[in-house]
Every structure is written in structure tokens, then in C-alpha cells.
Design an enzyme around this catalytic site. Structure first.
Site, PDB file in Angstrom:
ATOM      1  N   LYS A 212       6.886  -3.167   5.302  1.00  0.00           N
ATOM      2  CA  LYS A 212       7.531  -2.101   6.065  1.00  0.00           C
ATOM      3  C   LYS A 212       6.863  -0.757   5.814  1.00  0.00           C
ATOM      4  O   LYS A 212       6.626   0.011   6.740  1.00  0.00           O
ATOM      5  CB  LYS A 212       9.016  -2.023   5.686  1.00  0.00           C
ATOM      6  CG  LYS A 212       9.804  -0.962   6.442  1.00  0.00           C
ATOM      7  CD  LYS A 212       9.945  -1.307   7.896  1.00  0.00           C
ATOM      8  CE  LYS A 212      10.822  -0.317   8.640  1.00  0.00           C
ATOM      9  NZ  LYS A 212      10.860  -0.593  10.077  1.00  0.00           N
TER      10      LYS A 212
ATOM     11  N   CYS B  54       4.895  -3.436  -2.157  1.00  0.00           N
ATOM     12  CA  CYS B  54       5.631  -3.963  -3.307  1.00  0.00           C
ATOM     13  C   CYS B  54       6.828  -3.071  -3.614  1.00  0.00           C
ATOM     14  O   CYS B  54       6.815  -1.873  -3.351  1.00  0.00           O
ATOM     15  CB  CYS B  54       4.732  -4.027  -4.533  1.00  0.00           C
ATOM     16  SG  CYS B  54       3.247  -5.018  -4.335  1.00  0.00           S
TER      17      CYS B  54
END
Length: 607
Positions: free
Chosen positions: A602, A2
């Protein structure tokens, strides 16, 4: 995972929040939202899916205000739908959260028993109600957050906005990163420096247990014992140019083509190409006193670590364990104080890798790290830091960070070999020269893009792919399979070629492409034997080799990708390119979201 942004300033904040969230897209997300304060009243807009959906919502329903928080959500608790998107609000506050509140079920049960109504399936809503509960007791926002933080178990980065108070933002960190940005009459919170780049290059990173109180005029930071602390202020290297794809279709493609340059920069940081020697001042580790090396990482970084294992063992004669961090941290492995523990992470924030580092540190080991973000937590907690000068990598599937990790560890292997007396000065110069040539060979491989893309038309029509390799080509096979899985969603597995007869050969038939990574090195003939076994069972072989290997294979292939002949030492750097391009062009043909593949993040900052 997030992404968080918080801004307290003097300009309209909604477009600034969205701009920052766009810079956090690379972290992976499935919904987004922002909340602002105007005349003391909280309001928010949220949307499922990409940020363009949130922008459309804001175009029809603008959010005024000069203070606000924003969030890109990667679902952990609750489905990826709008009502679970952040920010979460109550009558008193709005909150955004990165991480996992492990005791949320217990907190929710307690709060529901008191009559509080939950509207979502998320763990974050428990935090919103918990702090609201303290506010309703008459506590100030600062007191309410301070008193609630000890009751939260798990990993979290939090940012709070409070009804009626346009002069206050509060942030807190336990695990996932959170940075404070300093401006002129304005202050910022962000998950990383990239999010803050349009607004400031002056930042501080909160440490675990820290919480911060921001006003327009500055920040007060407190540690886990609620004692005022100061955290180092540093200049970020990230700039506004980072979000451009240039002339490329995707960030991943751009980053593949940046590899010759960034590998050159990384190698030059450790090697003097004029003298052919390692830059001793860049090493900072006395490898002559190291009797064992443990390299720990996750995902692509783990495959880089496994390639490096071969280098350290073969060149430096140093025993090496390469471990997956999520397994290593729970193994309770006995460790020698004469061992060196090395941790590899692009972001420097990978949760399992960081936990493994702290385990080794508690055992008294010297800590080294190979990271792409030098201000990261892993870097800050290391005794020696070896940066990969890849620059920001936006595509979720790692390309240039992987080859820069290889470049850094190849350089370290030479340094270790020289320090341990495993090689002499002449051999050191030979190896340094070989590495100096790697960018030139990689440029030659990049010119094969159209040929490699043509192979992908057949790959895009299959459901399963097998990758095989020996020696350093084995971890490359695993990395190639991971790349294909990540962005094309085709099931793929990477195996040591010598393991073919121990199970995977049962999968071989005329529908199964087998990608074989086989430079014409000392193991080539062994790999050819495995290819013959595949061909005998109708398997369709895609051979990645050099001219000598292609001429001597004598096997019918579905396709042969011929690379330049390179020394065995640098073959992983050169052979990484075709496996990246195969995955990329297959994904493009299949129409997937190459830069932000489904379900992936990522930077994995929680377990």
C-alpha cells in the site's frame, strides 16, 4: 511496505503485537513474525503467508513476555519464506526492519570474513550481526546501535530488542516512517498511527536520521548527529473502528461505497457551497504569482495528477507538467523559482515522491502537497498542505483516495483560475456548483453495481484488456488498466484513443475486450471513430458513456454501461467509479486476494 510494531509495557505483549500487525496488513506482506523477552531470554515465532498462520503457530507455541517487537515482511532481499521472515535474532538481540540496506553485501562480506554465520538471504541480518559485533566489544545497546547507524546506507526503519534487558526498545529511521507512541507506563514504536491506534492516540514521528531509546517511562530521541532533540507530539485521528469492513465483502468494496461521503467532506474543505466560492483561507497559495505548475506522483496518484493537468491548463490557463516521481527525481530538470511544485501521495511517505520533493526544495521552489495523512513526512516538509479527507484506506488498490485527490485538485484548479483572472465570479460559482453535485451523481453510479458486475463474467475469462479514452478520460483509462492489473492479475493497458492507429490496433481481434471511456462531451465523436476501428477488426467493446452517448454510438458492443449525464468538468470523478467496480468484480470472480493483492504494498517507502 513492511510493517513494524514495538511494545514495552506491563501486559502480555504477544496478542497486542499480533493485533497491531493486523492493522498493518494493508501495507502488503508475505510473512510475519514476533519476538519477545521473558526472564531476559529472547524467543520468536515466524510464519510464511498470512497472519492467521502466525496465530496458529502461537496457539501451539505461546510467547510470554511484556516487551516485544513484530513485523510484516514484504520481500526485497530473499524469498518470501519463513527463514527469511523477521524478526532476525543473534545471541544478543532481535531486530525488525522496513527498507533496503544498499551496502548489505559489503557488510555481509566483512562480517563473514570475521567468522559470523548468516542463516538468511536478507539484508536485515547484516544489521543484526553488525550491532551484535559492537555489543561483543563491551558496548551498551544504546552505544552499539548509535555506532552502527552511520555504517548503514540506504533506507531503513529499525526496531531492536536486547537479550537480558526488559526495560529497553530502540528504534531508528532513515527514510521509511517510524512513529513513537506514548502510553501510561508503556511506550510503543510503529510504522504508522493505524498500528498504534488500539494502544494510544498520542504520537511523535521520527525525522530522517533520528534514533529513539524507549523505556516504560518515556523516550529519548537523538538526531543524526546524536544530539538530543524533541519531536512534536500530536493526537492521531485514527480509531479502532478502522479495521471493520461493515457489511461489505472487502475493504475495497466498502471504500468504493464511501466515496460520496468522503468526496463531500473533501470538497467542503475547499469550497463554500452556499456562496459558490472557493474558501481562500483553505488555499494558502497565491496562484497569481505562479507561472508554471509541476505535479509529481506515483501510481494511481500520478493518474490523478494527470487529470488535474487538464483542469489547471484548461480552466486556470496555467501550464502544467505531470511527472512520475521515479523518473522526475533523476531527470535533473531545470526549474523556475516562479514554479510551484505539487506532490500527490495517499500515504505522504512514498519514497520517490518524497525524494522529488526534496530535489525541488533544494532548487528553491515553493512546495505544495496533496496527501491523505496530514502528519506524514511529505506534509511536514511542504509549505502548503491540501488534505484529502478520505479517511484511512485499507485496500491496496486505491479508490476513495484517488477520487478525493481529484476533488482537492479540482478545487485548487478553480482557485488558481480565479486568482489568475482566467474565470469570473459567475464561472467560479458554476464550477463550484458542478463539483457540489458530484457526490449525488456518484451515488447513482453505485446503484449500477449489479449491472457492472454482470459484465465481469466475460472479463474474468480473458488474458488481455485494452482501455481507451480521450481528454481527461485518457488518464482514467490508464487508471482503469492499473486497477485491473493490480487485483485481477489480468494484463491491461490504457491508451489515448487517438493513439490506437499508432500501434495498439495491431492487438485487436475477437478475443480482445476494449473498454472505452467516452462521456458525450466535445471529444465524443472522435472517440466513436476509434470504436468503429475496433469494431471493424472484431474487437469486443465495453462502452462506458451516458444516455446521449449510448443512443448516438450506433456500434455493436459487448456491453454498454450508461452513466448519468454530467458536466465535462466533473466527469473524471463520476467515471472513476465504473472502472473501479469492473476491476473489483472481475477480481472477485477470479478468486484473488482483492484487499492484499500479490507482490503489492500500500505504501511504497523504498525505491
Amino acid at each position: 511496505m513492511c510493517g513494524i510494531i514495538g511494545i514495552i509495557g506491563n501486559d502480555e505483549v504477544a496478542p497486542r503485537l499480533v493485533d497491531a500487525l493486523k492493522r498493518l496488513e494493508y501495507r502488503g506482506y508475505d510473512s510475519a513474525g514476533i519476538a519477545t523477552l521473558q526472564n531476559g531470554r529472547l524467543d520468536r515465532r515466524r510464519a510464511e503467508g498470512k497472519l492467521v498462520n502466525l496465530e496458529k503457530r502461537l496457539a501451539g507455541e505461546p510467547l510470554p513476555g511484556v516487551i516485544g517487537i513484530g513485523h510484516t515482511r514484504w520481500a526485497t532481499h530473499g524469498r518470501p519464506v519463513e527463514h527469511n521472515a523477521h524478526p532476525h535474532i543473534t545471541t544478543r538481540l532481535a531486530v525488525v526492519h522496513n527498507g533496503i540496506i544498499e551496502n548489505f553485501a559489503e557488510l555481509r562480506a566483512m562480517l563473514e570474513a570475521e567468522g559470523r554465520k548468516f542463516e538468511t538471504e536478507t539484508d536485515t541480518e547484516a544489521v543484526a550481526h553488525l550491532v551484535t559485533r559492537e555489543l561483543e566489544k563491551g558496548k551498551s545497546p544504546v552505544e552499539a546501535v548509535r555506532d552502527c547507524l552511520p555504517h548503514l546506507k540506504g533506507a531503513f526503519a529499525l526496531a531492536f530488542l536486547f537479550e537480558g534487558d526488559e526495560e529497553l526498545l530502540i528504534g531508528a529511521r532513515q527514510g521509511p516512517p517510524l512513529a513513537v507512541g506514548y502510553g501510561e507506563g508503556e511506550m510503543f514504536l510503529g510504522s504508522d498511527a493505524i498500528a498504534l491506534a488500539p494502544f494510544t492516540d498520542t504520537i511523535s514521528y521520527l525525522e530522517d536520521g533520528d534514533w529513539a531509546v524507549l523505556t516504560r517511562n518515556g523516550v529519548s530521541i537523538y538526531d543524526e548527529n546524536n544530539k538530543p532533540v524533541e519531536r512534536p507530539v500530536q493526537k492521531s485521528q485514527n480509531t479502532n473502528m478502522l479495521v471493520s469492513k461493515g457489511n461489505h465483502r472487502h475493504f475495497m468494496q466498502k471504500e468504493m461505497f464511501e466515496q460520496p461521503e468522503v468526496i463531500s467532506h473533501t470538497l467542503a474543505n475547499y469550497l463554500d457551497f452556499t456562496t459558490g466560492k472557493v474558501r481562500k483561507e483553505a488555499i494558502g497559495i497565491d496562484f497569481s504569482k505562479v507561472d508554471r505548475l509541476t505535479i509529481t506522483a506515483c501510481g494511481t496518484a500520478y493518474y490523478a495528477a494527470t487529470v488535474a493537468k487538464y483542469w489547471f491548463e484548461q480552466i486556470a490557463r496555467l501550464p502544467v507538467d505531470s511527472d512520475i516521481a521515479s523518473e522526475f527525481r533523476y531527470r535533473e530538470m531545470p526549474l523556475s523559482k516562479d514554479s510551484l511544485a505539487m506532490f500527490v501521495s495517499q500515504s505522504g511517505e512514498t519514497a520517490d515522491t518524497l525524494a522529488s520533493l526534496r530535489y525541488c526544495k533544494a532548487q528553491g521552489l515553493k512546495i505544495a502537497s496533496v496527501v491523505n495523512v496530514t502528519g506524514s513526512t511529505i506534509a511536514r516538509e511542504s509549505d502548503a498542505v491540501f488534505p484529502t479527507l478520505a479517511g484511512p484506506e485499507i485496500g491496496v488498490a486505491s479508490t476513495k483516495a484517488f477520487t478525493c485527490q481529484l476533488s482537492a485538485m479540482a478545487s485548487l484548479a478553480i482557485a488558481a483560475a480565479r486568482a489568475r483572472g482566467a474565470i469570473d465570479e459567475v464561472r467560479e460559482q458554476e464550477l463550484v456548483h458542478q463539483l457540489s453535485e458530484a457526490p449525488r451523481f456518484i451515488n447513482q453510479v453505485l446503484k449500477l453495481e449489479d449491472q457492472i458486475a454482470a459484465v465481469c463474467h466475460d472479463l474474468s475469462k480473458v488474458n488481455h484488456v485494452l482501455y481507451l479514452g480521450r481528454g481527461t478520460s485518457f488518464p482514467l483509462a490508464m487508471e482503469g488498466a492499473l486497477k485491473l492489473k493490480e487485483i485481477s492479475y489480468i494484463h491491461a493497458e490504457g491508451y489515448a484513443a487517438g493513439e490506437l492507429k499508432h500501434g495498439p490496433i495491431a492487438l485487436i481481434d475477437e478475443t480482445m475486450p476494449v473498454i472505452v471511456i467516452a462521456p458525450s462531451d466535445r471529444l465524443y465523436e472522435k472517440t466513436v471513430s476509434n470504436m468503429q476501428e475496433v469494431a471493424a477488426r472484431g474487437g469486443r467493446i465495453i462502452l462506458i458513456t451516458d444516455k446521449k452517448g449510448a443512443e448516438s454510438a450506433s456500434i455493436d458492443t459487448m456491453a454498454t454501461i450508461v452513466l448519468p449525464e454530467v458536466p465535462e468538468f466533473i466527469s473524471p470523478l463520476v467515471y472513476a467509479l465504473p472502472i473501479q467496480m469492473l476491476a473489483y468484480h472481475t477480481a472477485v470472480l477470479m478468486g484473488t486476494d482483492v484487499d492484499q493483492p500479490r507482490n503489492l504494498a500500500k505504501s511504497v517507502t523504498v525505491e
